[in-house]
Structures are given as C-alpha cells and as structure tokens.
Design a protein around this motif. Sequence first.
Motif, short mmCIF file in Angstrom:
data_model
loop_
_atom_site.label_atom_id
_atom_site.label_comp_id
_atom_site.label_asym_id
_atom_site.label_seq_id
_atom_site.Cartn_x
_atom_site.Cartn_y
_atom_site.Cartn_z
N VAL A 172 0.85 -1.19 0.00
CA VAL A 172 0.00 0.00 0.00
C VAL A 172 0.88 1.24 0.00
O VAL A 172 1.84 1.34 0.77
N GLU A 173 0.52 2.15 -0.88
CA GLU A 173 1.18 3.46 -0.88
C GLU A 173 0.17 4.50 -0.41
O GLU A 173 -1.03 4.37 -0.65
N HIS B 195 0.73 14.12 -4.81
CA HIS B 195 0.90 12.99 -5.73
C HIS B 195 0.18 13.28 -7.04
O HIS B 195 -0.92 13.83 -7.05
N ARG B 196 0.79 12.91 -8.15
CA ARG B 196 0.23 13.23 -9.46
C ARG B 196 -1.15 12.62 -9.71
O ARG B 196 -1.92 13.13 -10.52
N ASP B 197 -1.51 11.54 -9.02
CA ASP B 197 -2.81 10.89 -9.22
C ASP B 197 -3.87 11.34 -8.22
O ASP B 197 -5.04 10.95 -8.34
N ILE C 160 -8.18 10.91 -8.27
CA ILE C 160 -8.77 9.98 -7.30
C ILE C 160 -9.75 10.71 -6.40
O ILE C 160 -10.87 10.25 -6.18
N GLU C 161 -9.34 11.87 -5.89
CA GLU C 161 -10.26 12.61 -5.03
C GLU C 161 -11.51 13.04 -5.79
O GLU C 161 -12.62 12.99 -5.24
N TYR D 149 -5.40 8.67 1.96
CA TYR D 149 -5.75 8.03 0.70
C TYR D 149 -4.70 6.95 0.43
O TYR D 149 -3.50 7.22 0.47
N CYS D 150 -5.17 5.76 0.14
CA CYS D 150 -4.27 4.62 -0.03
C CYS D 150 -4.55 3.93 -1.36
O CYS D 150 -5.68 3.91 -1.85
#
Length: 170
Positions: free
Chosen positions: A114-115, A121-123, A127-128, A148-149
């Motif tokens: 898991v990160e 972060h670029r993503d 995601i949000e 966020y994982c």
Amino acid sequence: MRETEAEVTELQRLLEAAYARSTQHLRNIITDPRRLDAEDLVRVLTGMCTLNLATVTARGEPRISAVDGHFLHGRWVFTTSGSAAKARQLKKRPAASISYVDGERIGVFSHGNVEFLTPEHRDFVEIEEHLTNHYGSSPSSWGDDIVYCRLQPHWMVGYAFDKAAILKDN
C-alpha cells in the motif's frame, strides 16, 4: 472505465503471471472458463466495492477490516482515518492483501504494498474527484486525518462462478 490501453495490458500481464505462480489447488477452482481477465475486471469492478483488507500488527498478527474500495487504473484505492489501526499498521508495514467477494458471483484476490497518496501525488486530484463524485463530498472533509491509499499489487487473480452472467450484467 478509466483505464488506458497500457494499464489494461499491464493488468493482464499481472493476472497471467499471478495465475502461473498459483497453486494447483487455486487453478482447480479458478479454471479457465471462470478466470476474469483484465478487460473483464475493469468492466465489472465499477463503483464502490466493499473490500476485505488484511494487515499485520507489529507482533506479526494478522488483522482484517473492511474498507470502501474503488478500482481505478487497475489498482484498488481506498481511504481511512490516519488514526485507524489499519493505517498505522500500513505505514510501518505496507504489505497487504485485499479481497473483493460478492457471494459466488465474483472474487478478486490481490497481494501487494500500500502506498499513501498525498495531495502532491500526481494521481491524487483524479482519485479525489472520483471519490467526491461517488460520495457527494470529498473524503478529505470527513475528518482531520483522512489518508488516501492505493494497493500496488504484485499478485492478483479474478474469478467468476458464471463469467457469462456477470459480463452480461455489466
């Protein structure tokens, strides 16, 4: 489906490699007619999926909990409180297993690391935005320490008891 052609290709390679390394017992259950490929997974894993997340304590004891998961770009994404036991465990020991099981209909099993994704972060923005559209509010607004994982899998398999039925439904 948000996955690019390259992401679907990468996911397919992961699925094939994982299946090839699987035990005969697993291959006896997840036979070729019941195996879900990358195209199948990105087609059926839409919206929120209740995931079983397995972590490990400092004493090496397994722990399992449920999280709201979303399959985005061929990876499981979820949020939780930074003070939750699972978040603390993952920060120290990022190895995790995630399963999504919907009765006999479908099962997706994955292992990886898991990160934690920060706003830098670029993503993160995408995601949000996805999570906000799904829930009607940003998970960041749910508490002071929401994290966020994303699971970066090194092993994943997908199964459907009746593959034709689940693909027809989606």
